[in-house]
Write a protein that holds these residues in place. Structure first.
Motif, PDB file in Angstrom:
ATOM      1  N   ALA A  10       0.830  -1.115  -0.210  1.00 36.29           N
ATOM      2  CA  ALA A  10      -0.148   0.093   0.060  1.00 36.29           C
ATOM      3  C   ALA A  10       0.943   1.347  -0.057  1.00 36.29           C
ATOM      4  O   ALA A  10       1.548   1.602   0.893  1.00 36.29           O
ATOM      5  CB  ALA A  10      -0.940  -0.225   1.325  1.00 36.29           C
ATOM      6  N   ARG A  11       1.156   2.053  -1.177  1.00 38.77           N
ATOM      7  CA  ARG A  11       1.946   3.187  -1.209  1.00 38.77           C
ATOM      8  C   ARG A  11       1.273   3.792  -2.504  1.00 38.77           C
ATOM      9  O   ARG A  11       0.616   3.534  -3.304  1.00 38.77           O
ATOM     10  CB  ARG A  11       3.171   2.909  -1.467  1.00 38.77           C
ATOM     11  CG  ARG A  11       3.668   2.470  -2.796  1.00 38.77           C
ATOM     12  CD  ARG A  11       3.198   0.955  -3.160  1.00 38.77           C
ATOM     13  NE  ARG A  11       4.170   0.675  -4.431  1.00 38.77           N
ATOM     14  CZ  ARG A  11       3.215  -0.125  -5.476  1.00 38.77           C
ATOM     15  NH1 ARG A  11       2.199  -0.716  -4.898  1.00 38.77           N
ATOM     16  NH2 ARG A  11       3.945  -0.779  -6.483  1.00 38.77           N
TER      17      ARG A  11
ATOM     18  N   THR B  89     -13.063   4.275  -4.020  1.00 40.10           N
ATOM     19  CA  THR B  89     -13.158   3.142  -2.919  1.00 40.10           C
ATOM     20  C   THR B  89     -11.586   2.348  -3.073  1.00 40.10           C
ATOM     21  O   THR B  89     -11.078   2.380  -1.983  1.00 40.10           O
ATOM     22  CB  THR B  89     -13.979   2.241  -3.246  1.00 40.10           C
ATOM     23  OG1 THR B  89     -15.373   2.596  -3.378  1.00 40.10           O
ATOM     24  CG2 THR B  89     -14.103   1.086  -2.106  1.00 40.10           C
ATOM     25  N   ALA B  90     -10.972   2.161  -4.217  1.00 38.87           N
ATOM     26  CA  ALA B  90     -10.044   1.794  -4.419  1.00 38.87           C
ATOM     27  C   ALA B  90      -8.696   2.397  -3.586  1.00 38.87           C
ATOM     28  O   ALA B  90      -7.848   2.081  -2.820  1.00 38.87           O
ATOM     29  CB  ALA B  90      -9.466   1.119  -5.631  1.00 38.87           C
ATOM     30  N   PRO B  91      -8.670   3.561  -4.081  1.00 43.98           N
ATOM     31  CA  PRO B  91      -7.645   4.661  -3.236  1.00 43.98           C
ATOM     32  C   PRO B  91      -7.755   4.776  -1.910  1.00 43.98           C
ATOM     33  O   PRO B  91      -7.184   4.794  -1.005  1.00 43.98           O
ATOM     34  CB  PRO B  91      -7.969   5.968  -3.945  1.00 43.98           C
ATOM     35  CG  PRO B  91      -8.659   5.606  -5.314  1.00 43.98           C
ATOM     36  CD  PRO B  91      -9.501   4.433  -5.081  1.00 43.98           C
ATOM     37  N   LEU B  92      -9.385   4.715  -1.295  1.00 47.42           N
ATOM     38  CA  LEU B  92      -9.375   4.507  -0.079  1.00 47.42           C
ATOM     39  C   LEU B  92      -8.906   3.432   0.701  1.00 47.42           C
ATOM     40  O   LEU B  92      -8.148   3.424   1.974  1.00 47.42           O
ATOM     41  CB  LEU B  92     -10.852   4.808   0.307  1.00 47.42           C
ATOM     42  CG  LEU B  92     -11.212   4.515   1.831  1.00 47.42           C
ATOM     43  CD1 LEU B  92     -10.931   5.627   2.680  1.00 47.42           C
ATOM     44  CD2 LEU B  92     -12.717   4.450   1.983  1.00 47.42           C
ATOM     45  N   ALA B  97      -4.975   1.300   4.283  1.00 49.52           N
ATOM     46  CA  ALA B  97      -4.050   0.059   4.730  1.00 49.52           C
ATOM     47  C   ALA B  97      -2.407   0.836   4.762  1.00 49.52           C
ATOM     48  O   ALA B  97      -1.945   0.368   5.654  1.00 49.52           O
ATOM     49  CB  ALA B  97      -3.805  -0.697   3.105  1.00 49.52           C
ATOM     50  N   GLN B  98      -2.372   1.892   4.175  1.00 51.12           N
ATOM     51  CA  GLN B  98      -0.927   2.516   4.262  1.00 51.12           C
ATOM     52  C   GLN B  98      -0.997   3.336   5.719  1.00 51.12           C
ATOM     53  O   GLN B  98       0.316   3.384   6.212  1.00 51.12           O
ATOM     54  CB  GLN B  98      -0.943   3.398   3.226  1.00 51.12           C
ATOM     55  CG  GLN B  98       0.651   4.281   2.756  1.00 51.12           C
ATOM     56  CD  GLN B  98       0.615   4.946   1.740  1.00 51.12           C
ATOM     57  OE1 GLN B  98      -0.278   5.050   0.861  1.00 51.12           O
ATOM     58  NE2 GLN B  98       1.774   5.986   1.728  1.00 51.12           N
ATOM     59  N   PHE B 342      -4.398  -5.734   0.888  1.00 52.76           N
ATOM     60  CA  PHE B 342      -3.053  -5.162   1.346  1.00 52.76           C
ATOM     61  C   PHE B 342      -2.603  -5.920   2.782  1.00 52.76           C
ATOM     62  O   PHE B 342      -1.352  -6.260   2.767  1.00 52.76           O
ATOM     63  CB  PHE B 342      -3.189  -3.615   1.348  1.00 52.76           C
ATOM     64  CG  PHE B 342      -3.479  -2.796   0.291  1.00 52.76           C
ATOM     65  CD1 PHE B 342      -2.495  -2.612  -0.776  1.00 52.76           C
ATOM     66  CD2 PHE B 342      -4.947  -2.341  -0.089  1.00 52.76           C
ATOM     67  CE1 PHE B 342      -2.968  -1.952  -2.003  1.00 52.76           C
ATOM     68  CE2 PHE B 342      -5.089  -1.802  -0.843  1.00 52.76           C
ATOM     69  CZ  PHE B 342      -4.377  -1.553  -2.127  1.00 52.76           C
ATOM     70  N   THR B 343      -3.421  -5.929   3.496  1.00 54.48           N
ATOM     71  CA  THR B 343      -2.890  -6.345   4.855  1.00 54.48           C
ATOM     72  C   THR B 343      -3.227  -7.763   5.388  1.00 54.48           C
ATOM     73  O   THR B 343      -2.387  -8.175   6.248  1.00 54.48           O
ATOM     74  CB  THR B 343      -3.660  -5.498   5.928  1.00 54.48           C
ATOM     75  OG1 THR B 343      -5.107  -5.647   5.787  1.00 54.48           O
ATOM     76  CG2 THR B 343      -3.471  -4.115   5.662  1.00 54.48           C
TER      77      THR B 343
END
Lengths: 488, 488
Positions: A10-11, B89-92, B97-98, B342-343
């Motif tokens: 995630a970056r 939503t995907a950027p959120l 996650a970041q 991501f996590t």
């Protein structure tokens, strides 16, 4: 591969930033206020798409495989190259060329939105940022320049800069052109070298620039920069010109007239500035907002007539509190050949542009951050699932009264809920237990006070007396109590 | 090549549109009002960049040369693929996650901005459009869904939809899952076929859907669509479920309880809806704003719990004035596995999204266009260069009084200037000749009246008496006269 190693990291991409509420609130407030000024000046809003065809952007290189110098480009299904706009002027030129016959003329439009530059990112250098532009297309009158200047000055004021905290500096390309024509300089390369030399006035002073106007200059490291090759008399004339700025616009006009000699182009430039001055006077724009400054050369290569640069005069400090010179917060000028790329016909245009994040940074650096402070909502502590209905009724009442509020909806206990409220910068937390529901009361914890006390802003004892950190009050008194905290 | 043929053609890329002042004003007003509602609910603003790394967007296909299916993708200097976001939503998910460790939790954010889809453009289908989203991340409570629903309903109301003109329909994926589990259906393919069949209820009615739930259906053309393969009893149970919507939310809950049988997942879905209902009651959201509707399946494939769809109920008409069913103006639901990409950890999330242009279209189609009418500025006719200073003084006064105004700055004569003012939708043109300057008067031409007369809106003779089309008045009376025209 393990499952974990298949997960993407995630970056955000290099040179792109996530902006949180505080920065966004400041930038939105700037845009709202500046838009209102621009609309009062009769400029209409326009929004073009993010993409333009690469040839329309003027970045298409026939030899290159991809037109990717400085822009983000990709090929559409039909093989045409598209690129994300790198400014708001190129899309305006395309729009105007495309719709010219149907537009009211002169066409006055303002626009704001992101632009993208495919450059090496660095500290403070982003590959996406928001610009705000206003342009008049189809008027060759210097009064159109004057309107842009007056509007830029008023817009910067509306954005939060105090009078005297900034100034729009005005020059005209024709003046230096005329001066150089009189001195016998006609090569574009030599003119460019003169502009580059003058641009170093701030850094090198008159003596350094004198060398760069002549044969050249050796710097401390021993490196030699070739000069513009003017003879001594021409170099002195250029320096005298750049020093012609005076306290008032009319004095500066007189001073310029004395040094530029009688070339046709120089006279034209002077006449244009005189008309700009008259229109600015009519609009009530004094020397505290707009001055003539012959030392302004930035953009002179690009612009064809008047050039504007808005400079911050306020004292600013960097992150460490050290004073720094902030410099330009916007610029513009007259460009009469942009639409001609499409139509073959010269179309006079003049405009002003500023970077919204940069202006917000300038305001922040000057301690003039705009707009409402970003506050968190009042947080209603969730003690019991059984009382959820009561909590929601309460936040509904607060919202209806215009007070941002929410019920804590995580799964954590009281202490974590208080920490949540504190991190949201909530003004207050509200506790509504079963006993309080039954008694028609509510307990309010003033989190602002807690923050002030822990920051040592207020005297503990004195405040305790008149502003209790936590109090149980009748429910009917809750909204007034919250307003007192919000307004404290 | 001739010079002309080397010129680029001025055109915007396929699927991208230029938006003028009228549309922009409506969309900005929607965003301003909806943002205010969302902030009252305790949601904070977030703005992420236009690009995400393609792997973070979830559109990177290891086998393909370019990850360009549906997105605009390009390769960065360091060979990494980036793509323009196709939703918010995907950027959120990437942002959360970041930054998870540093965020207040639950994290409530709203966002608006353009999204890009690399699809075949068509009438009304654009490749760039503005979305507005709000999401709560980190709360598994059904009350978090209820807040999103209440906020969506209030936001749509603030945007201009009258109560009764729209409704948020709510369903829960777990109900149908439970129903199908009881009926012995466990294959994902069969579940999907059931969802697709139910999605055709509007078009085919119960009889057509019954066939699609069973063996299959032959349409008028003779083409056969294979069915979900449910037995008759299971198909009837699904149909009974989809028909369980009733006038009130509690009646619908009772009706659903009667038909879904006692599976664990179905009971969980019912319990969630009951808690959503209780929270909505606490928030004062009645059945006129939010209902349970088991026939809502759009998005059920994607969402993991509650699903929301906002539907326009207002009568709308198309460009020809014919009545049309507008349908959905937004939707959302609970998705508990997006951040897990991501996590590796499931993170509960719920949200609502709407297309800003689409909502503006809905309001326009329903005759409820929001916000101030877009008006042109008052235009001061330019007769003489000598009086330019007077003209600018006058527009300065009008602007200071909050009245948009400009001096005509083109090179054309009186008639073209009047035509310009008319095309700008100016309320009035002002004539200030030398005589008038000397006498301290000004002549005002009411262009609104002219437009009304030529459109046959008003009775010529009756209006002439009290609203003269053109009048010469003392300059001190100008601003009140213009206000009368603007408010007429």
């Amino acid at each position: 591969m393990s499952e974990a190693s298949q997960r993407p990291e995630a970056r955000s991409p290099r040179g792109f930033v996530d902006r949180r509420a505080r920065d966004l609130a400041a930038e939105r407030e700037i845009l709202t206020r500046v838009s209102a000024v621009y609309e009062r000046y009769g400029f209409e809003a326009l929004d073009t798409g993010a993409f333009e065809y690469a040839d329309a952007l003027g970045k298409f290189l026939p030899d290159a495989d991809r037109p990717n110098e400085g822009v983000f480009a990709l090929q559409d299904d039909d093989e045409q190259w598209m690129a994300l706009r790198y400014d708001l002027t190129a899309p305006l030129a395309r729009f105007v060329a495309q719709t010219w016959e149907t537009l009211p003329k002169p066409f006055r439009r303002y626009a704001f939105g992101p632009v993208w530059r495919n450059e090496k990112p660095g500290p403070g250098r982003f590959r996406e940022f928001v610009q705000c532009d206003a342009d008049t297309v189809g008027s060759s009158r210097p009064e159109a320049d004057a309107e842009i200047i007056a509007m830029a000055a008023e817009g910067l004021g509306a954005a939060g800069l105090p009078t005297g905290g900034y100034v729009v500096k005005i020059n005209n390309r024709k003046l230096l052109n005329g001066l150089l024509a009189t001195a016998g300089v006609s090569s574009e390369g030599q003119k460019l070298a003169v502009l580059r030399a003058v641009d170093k006035l701030d850094r090198l002073g008159a003596d350094g620039v004198r060398l760069l106007l002549g044969e050249g200059r050796k710097d401390e490291s021993g490196a030699f920069t070739k000069g513009a090759g003017l003879d001594a008399k021409a170099a002195e004339a250029v320096l005298a010109f750049t020093a012609a700025g005076a306290a008032s616009r009319s004095e500066t006009l007189d001073a310029i007239a004395r040094v530029i000699g009688g070339s046709a182009e120089g006279d034209e430039g002077l006449a244009e500035l005189a008309r700009i001055d008259a229109a600015l006077k009519g609009l009530g724009v004094g020397a505290d907002q707009a001055v003539f400054d012959p030392s302004v050369v930035r953009g002179l290569e690009y612009y064809t007539g008047a050039v504007f640069e808005a400079e911050l005069l306020l004292q600013t400090t960097d992150d460490k509190g050290e004073p720094v010179r902030f410099g330009s917060v916007g610029g513009g000028g007259r460009y009469d050949d942009l639409v001609a790329r499409f139509t073959g016909e010269r179309t006079p245009a003049t405009g002003f542009s500023f970077g919204v994040s940069r202006l917000a940074s300038a305001l922040r650096a000057a301690g003039r951050n705009l707009g409402r402070e970003v506050r968190g909502p009042v947080v209603v502590i969730a003690f019991s699932q059984d009382d959820m209905g009561e909590y929601f009724k309460l936040v509904g009442e607060l919202r209806a009264a215009g007070i941002p509020a929410e019920v804590y909806l995580g799964a954590s206990g009281m202490k974590a809920q208080m920490k949540y409220a504190d991190r949201r910068l909530s003004p207050a937390a509200i506790m509504l237990g079963g006993d309080e529901v039954a008694a028609g009361t509510v307990t309010v914890k003033d989190l602002d006070l807690g923050r002030e006390l822990s920051a040592g802003v207020t005297d503990n004892a004195a405040w305790r007396a008149e502003r209790p950190g936590q109090q149980t009050i009748p429910r009917a008194e809750l909204i007034p109590a919250l307003r007192r905290i919000l307004e404290a």
